[in-house]
Design an enzyme around this catalytic site. Structure first.
Site, PDB file in Angstrom:
ATOM      1  N   CYS A   1      13.916  10.723   6.296  1.00 23.01           N
ATOM      2  CA  CYS A   1      14.045  10.320   7.696  1.00 23.01           C
ATOM      3  C   CYS A   1      15.504  10.438   8.137  1.00 23.01           C
ATOM      4  CB  CYS A   1      13.548   8.899   7.868  1.00 23.01           C
ATOM      5  SG  CYS A   1      14.290   7.783   6.675  1.00 23.01           S
TER       6      CYS A   1
ATOM      7  N   GLU B   1      10.084   1.151  10.292  1.00 27.12           N
ATOM      8  CA  GLU B   1      11.079   2.157   9.885  1.00 27.12           C
ATOM      9  C   GLU B   1      10.411   3.504  10.072  1.00 27.12           C
ATOM     10  OE1 GLU B   1      14.130   1.609   8.929  1.00 27.12           O
ATOM     11  OE2 GLU B   1      14.141  -0.534   8.515  1.00 27.12           O
TER      12      GLU B   1
ATOM     13  N   GLU C   1      10.699  16.470  14.004  1.00 25.35           N
ATOM     14  CA  GLU C   1      11.266  16.129  12.699  1.00 25.35           C
ATOM     15  C   GLU C   1      10.933  17.276  11.731  1.00 25.35           C
ATOM     16  OE1 GLU C   1       9.577  12.516  11.130  1.00 25.35           O
ATOM     17  OE2 GLU C   1      11.423  12.010  10.114  1.00 25.35           O
TER      18      GLU C   1
ATOM     19  N   LYS D   1       0.853  -1.198   0.000  1.00 23.67           N
ATOM     20  CA  LYS D   1       0.000   0.000   0.000  1.00 23.67           C
ATOM     21  C   LYS D   1       0.886   1.245   0.000  1.00 23.67           C
ATOM     22  CE  LYS D   1      -1.535   2.761   2.944  1.00 23.67           C
ATOM     23  NZ  LYS D   1      -1.321   3.949   2.093  1.00 23.67           N
TER      24      LYS D   1
HETATM   25  P1  NAP Z   1       2.769   8.703   7.494  1.00 23.89           P
HETATM   26  O1  NAP Z   1       1.735   9.747   7.544  1.00 23.89           O
HETATM   27  O2  NAP Z   1       3.021   7.899   8.705  1.00 23.89           O
HETATM   28  O3  NAP Z   1       2.362   7.760   6.260  1.00 23.89           O
HETATM   29  C1  NAP Z   1       3.129   6.645   5.904  1.00 23.89           C
HETATM   30  C2  NAP Z   1       2.206   5.612   5.295  1.00 23.89           C
HETATM   31  O4  NAP Z   1       1.241   5.197   6.253  1.00 23.89           O
HETATM   32  C3  NAP Z   1       1.408   6.110   4.091  1.00 23.89           C
HETATM   33  O5  NAP Z   1       1.255   5.063   3.183  1.00 23.89           O
HETATM   34  C4  NAP Z   1       0.082   6.477   4.725  1.00 23.89           C
HETATM   35  O6  NAP Z   1      -1.002   6.479   3.824  1.00 23.89           O
HETATM   36  C5  NAP Z   1      -0.063   5.364   5.729  1.00 23.89           C
HETATM   37  N1  NAP Z   1      -0.989   5.656   6.803  1.00 23.89           N
HETATM   38  C6  NAP Z   1      -1.302   6.862   7.351  1.00 23.89           C
HETATM   39  N2  NAP Z   1      -2.209   6.696   8.329  1.00 23.89           N
HETATM   40  C7  NAP Z   1      -2.491   5.372   8.394  1.00 23.89           C
HETATM   41  C8  NAP Z   1      -3.351   4.579   9.195  1.00 23.89           C
HETATM   42  N3  NAP Z   1      -4.130   5.107  10.138  1.00 23.89           N
HETATM   43  N4  NAP Z   1      -3.367   3.248   8.985  1.00 23.89           N
HETATM   44  C9  NAP Z   1      -2.592   2.687   8.037  1.00 23.89           C
HETATM   45  N5  NAP Z   1      -1.756   3.383   7.241  1.00 23.89           N
HETATM   46  C10 NAP Z   1      -1.700   4.712   7.425  1.00 23.89           C
HETATM   47  O7  NAP Z   1       4.162   9.275   7.078  1.00 23.89           O
HETATM   48  P2  NAP Z   1       4.497  10.200   5.834  1.00 23.89           P
HETATM   49  O8  NAP Z   1       4.212  11.589   6.215  1.00 23.89           O
HETATM   50  O9  NAP Z   1       3.906   9.674   4.587  1.00 23.89           O
HETATM   51  O10 NAP Z   1       6.059   9.937   5.686  1.00 23.89           O
HETATM   52  C11 NAP Z   1       6.990  10.632   6.396  1.00 23.89           C
HETATM   53  C12 NAP Z   1       7.466   9.836   7.594  1.00 23.89           C
HETATM   54  O11 NAP Z   1       8.094   8.631   7.151  1.00 23.89           O
HETATM   55  C13 NAP Z   1       8.515  10.585   8.358  1.00 23.89           C
HETATM   56  O12 NAP Z   1       8.292  10.493   9.731  1.00 23.89           O
HETATM   57  C14 NAP Z   1       9.803   9.877   7.961  1.00 23.89           C
HETATM   58  O13 NAP Z   1      10.833  10.012   8.875  1.00 23.89           O
HETATM   59  C15 NAP Z   1       9.339   8.477   7.815  1.00 23.89           C
HETATM   60  N6  NAP Z   1      10.282   7.696   6.995  1.00 23.89           N
HETATM   61  C16 NAP Z   1      11.052   6.762   7.624  1.00 23.89           C
HETATM   62  C17 NAP Z   1      11.967   6.025   6.901  1.00 23.89           C
HETATM   63  C18 NAP Z   1      12.822   4.995   7.586  1.00 23.89           C
HETATM   64  O14 NAP Z   1      13.329   4.128   6.897  1.00 23.89           O
HETATM   65  N7  NAP Z   1      13.003   5.033   8.898  1.00 23.89           N
HETATM   66  C19 NAP Z   1      12.094   6.222   5.533  1.00 23.89           C
HETATM   67  C20 NAP Z   1      11.301   7.185   4.913  1.00 23.89           C
HETATM   68  C21 NAP Z   1      10.381   7.910   5.674  1.00 23.89           C
HETATM   69  P3  NAP Z   1      -1.561   7.883   3.267  1.00 23.89           P
HETATM   70  O15 NAP Z   1      -0.514   8.420   2.390  1.00 23.89           O
HETATM   71  O16 NAP Z   1      -2.790   7.528   2.530  1.00 23.89           O
HETATM   72  O17 NAP Z   1      -1.825   8.767   4.446  1.00 23.89           O
END
Ligand code: NAP
Length: 487
Positions: free
Chosen positions: A293, A259, A390, A183
């Site tokens: 990240c 992650e 962040e 997804k």
């Molecule tokens: P996010 O809001 O947590 O979303 C990540 C994923 O989760 C998206 O596919 C999102 O779908 C989905 N999601 C959101 N709410 C959900 C729920 N209630 N149930 C199931 N899935 C859900 O994060 P983001 O803003 O897209 O990405 C940025 C974050 O990713 C940052 O905190 C960054 O540090 C982290 N990141 C970490 C790594 C690592 O390897 N540690 C790498 C890259 C990014 P939708 O798009 O439809 O909301």
């Protein structure tokens, strides 16, 4: 969009990919994907309903035994063919990525190559899944261990690396013999759909990979996570959503990989090679426009060189060209959306209100889209929001420190623990600092740690589990032990 851009977008299937078929959502619903540089619609994709989510897990569960029984070499060959196909399509995939995510085309090309590497690496790892055989200490039995696929896995990815976050999960899962439901984030579904199409053409049997795109990740994920046939959840995204999903996954006792977010320190000691440190800080901060990240969010510099360093960093950042990612020479694209822009602006305004000095940038730029100028802040107190939260944008706060202990204390003063960067010419200092940093990864005299051949992952609230490296495939394998009585 110009003609080439339109052609690239139109070459991507925009339905759901379930059980080897492309189909519309059961409800017929679709949602819009927009170009963050212009705010314009570039495509619509199917918006999965709960029935589609159920069908996707059913397909993955049905294919699990056959995929687990497929020869490791064959699994590897499919990944290898897909690796080559990704590189052949590098230009188109890079443009597609820039259109839906915003990063400059040169960076998108680099991500496509990085993403492909996970398929090459795990194609090679698929045939190296090993067990063990040994005599128990009392010689009464023989211990036989083998590794088996965990089973159907749900993979959730973020928007910031639309292709690599997918291949980093799909590669090891398929290599290990797990079927998957992928997804992608709603802002960037097109790269994952293009990836599914590539894997289909590479010979992946239907039902092994299923892709659900949706604007409603919560309810769709609930259906998948609650399915009794699901065995694993691998999530990349924010700490907040990761911890929510962990709670949901606890009822089915799913295997987890998390992650999550980061708040990376970058430490420049007084003996650092300053040219190397400035270049490393520019890279660690500005890769992906700061929307990573791994982005260096807190730059600690020895007081004797701090102001000079901040000045040189400001000069380097102000020379970067901020533009739509498709423009020649663009170095920094837009932020992903309006909320991201509001968050970054808010963090800088708060830092300035608390006495921080803006050395360059400090405001949004451009007439449309979500652009923010590369920014260097100095004299920011550690009570500012920018120290704790962040940033996810092109903002580099520089904090002076007086001795090594203070640098390490400040670096560890965060709930996150993904990566740290250090710049020093002293081996002793480097080793001490590597050992003292509460992070899963450390970059030494370089601003980049991402590498398909290395274990990527964090500690503390940056999560657990490793992607890439020899460790990556183990996230998708369970150890089975047999006690052999030869008496
Ligand atoms: P996010 O809001 O947590 O979303 C990540 C994923 O989760 C998206 O596919 C999102 O779908 C989905 N999601 C959101 N709410 C959900 C729920 N209630 N149930 C199931 N899935 C859900 O994060 P983001 O803003 O897209 O990405 C940025 C974050 O990713 C940052 O905190 C960054 O540090 C982290 N990141 C970490 C790594 C690592 O390897 N540690 C790498 C890259 C990014 P939708 O798009 O439809 O909301």
């Amino acid at each position: 969009m110009d003609e080439r851009e339109r052609a690239v977008v139109q070459s991507v299937p925009t339905g759901l990919y379930i059980g080897g078929e492309w189909r519309e959502a059961a409800s017929g619903a679709r949602f819009v994907v927009e170009d963050p540089a212009t705010g314009e619609e570039i495509a619509t994709v199917a918006d999965a309903s709960e029935a589609d989510a159920r069908a996707a897990v059913d397909a993955a569960v049905a294919m699990q035994p056959a995929w687990a029984a497929t020869a490791p070499r064959e699994r590897g060959e499919i990944l290898r063919r897909a690796f080559e196909a990704i590189l052949e399509a590098q230009d188109d995939l890079a443009l597609l990525m820039t259109l839906e995510m915003g990063k400059p085309v040169a960076e998108s090309r680099a991500e496509v190559a990085y993403a492909a590497e996970f398929f090459r690496w795990f194609a090679e790892e698929a045939v190296r899944i090993r067990g063990d055989f040994y005599i128990s200490p009392d010689a009464a039995t023989r211990v036989l261990t083998t590794r088996q696929p965990v089973g159907p896995s749900y993979l959730i990815t973020p928007w910031n690396f639309p292709l690599a976050m997918g291949t980093r999960k799909v590669g090891p899962a398929l290599a290990a013999g797990c079927t998957v439901i992928l997804k992608p984030a709603e802002q960037t579904p097109l790269c994952s759909l293009a990836l599914a199409s590539i894997l289909e053409r590479a010979g992946l049997p239907g039902g092994v990979l299923n892709v659900v795109t949706t604007e409603h990740p919560g309810p769709i994920s609930d259906v998948i996570i609650e399915h009794p046939g699901l065995r694993k959840l691998s999530f990349t995204g924010s700490t907040e959503v990761g911890s929510l999903l962990m709670r949901k996954a606890s009822s089915g006792l799913l295997r987890l990989s998390m992650e999550l977010g980061g708040n990376a320190p970058l430490i420049v000691f007084e003996d650092a090679d300053l040219d190397k440190a400035v270049a490393g800080a520019v890279f660690a901060k500005m890769r992906n426009g700061g929307e990573a990240c791994t982005s260096a969010n807190r730059i600690f510099v020895h007081r004797s060189i701090a102001e000079e360093f901040a000045g040189r960093l400001a000069a380097a950042l102000s020379a970067l060209k901020v533009a739509r990612g498709t423009e020649p020479g663009a170095n920094v694209g837009p932020l992903i959306d309006h909320d991201a822009l509001a968050k970054v602006s808010g963090l800088v305004d708060d830092a300035v209100a608390r006495g921080g000095r803006v050395m360059t940038g400090g405001a949004r730029t451009g007439e449309r889209g979500y652009f923010y100028a590369p920014t260097v802040l100095f004299d920011v107190p550690t009570t500012a929001r920018v120290f704790r939260e962040e940033i996810f944008g092109p903002v580099a706060p520089v904090y002076p420190f007086d001795d090594d202990d203070e640098a390490i204390r400040l670096a560890n003063d965060t709930t996150y623990g993904l990566v740290g960067y250090i710049f020093t010419e002293s081996l002793k200092r480097a080793v001490r600092t590597i050992e003292a940093l509460e992070t899963g990864m450390v970059g030494v005299n370089q601003g980049l740690v991402s590498n398909a051949a290395a274990p990527f992952g964090g500690v503390k609230r940056s999560g657990f589990g490793r992607e890439g490296g020899f460790e990556g495939i183990h996230e998708y394998l369970s150890v089975k032990y047999a006690a052999l009585n030869l008496g």
